[in-house]
Design an enzyme around this catalytic site. Sequence first.
Site, PDB file in Angstrom:
ATOM      1  CB  CYS A  48      -4.265  -9.419  -5.342  1.00 48.27           C
ATOM      2  SG  CYS A  48      -3.283  -7.922  -5.152  1.00 48.27           S
ATOM      3  CB  CYS A  57      -3.953  -5.317 -11.327  1.00 47.69           C
ATOM      4  SG  CYS A  57      -4.649  -4.121 -10.188  1.00 47.69           S
ATOM      5  CB  CYS A  79      -5.416  -2.064  -6.749  1.00 45.83           C
ATOM      6  SG  CYS A  79      -6.392  -3.519  -7.145  1.00 45.83           S
ATOM      7  CG  ASP A 107      -0.717  -8.139  -7.530  1.00 41.81           C
ATOM      8  OD1 ASP A 107      -0.201  -9.216  -7.867  1.00 41.81           O
ATOM      9  OD2 ASP A 107      -1.779  -7.716  -7.993  1.00 41.81           O
TER      10      ASP A 107
END
Length: 139
Positions: free
Chosen positions: A34, A59, A103, A36
């Site tokens: 992603c 996130c 994540c 991130d």
Amino acid sequence: MNYSAKVMDHFTNPRNVGEIEDADGIGEVGNAKCGDIMKMYLKIEGNVITDCKFKTFGCGAAVATSSMATEMIKGRTIDEALQLTNRAVMEALDGLPPVKIHCSVLAEQAVKAALWDYYTKQGVDPEPIVGKVPDMEEE
Ligand code: FES
């Protein structure tokens, strides 16, 4: 998407967010899935992680897993921190939706990257202790 009460708690009230100015180890990792980013700061005395903080552009699931991961390694030895897996963190949070598993890897990798930095600063080769900090292409 269904999040457990524990995930929501750690997302809305994350523990250990911020920076440690005189950190003994700092790790930054990116999530290939992603894009991130996660930064982890560790304070280490002897063999014990006495403090840790994190900052992330990730996130909500990244926030919650990092919050839980920092709670799980604070006050523990380096060895114990190295054994912390994203699966253990997810279990402590009563699970994550499958699409958010990547994540949770961010926190585990950031801890390893910070320990890598710590040993490097001590003049110790980190690889035999920390192992490789793999790129995060797979989950
Ligand atoms: Fe990037 Fe969760 S979507 S860390």
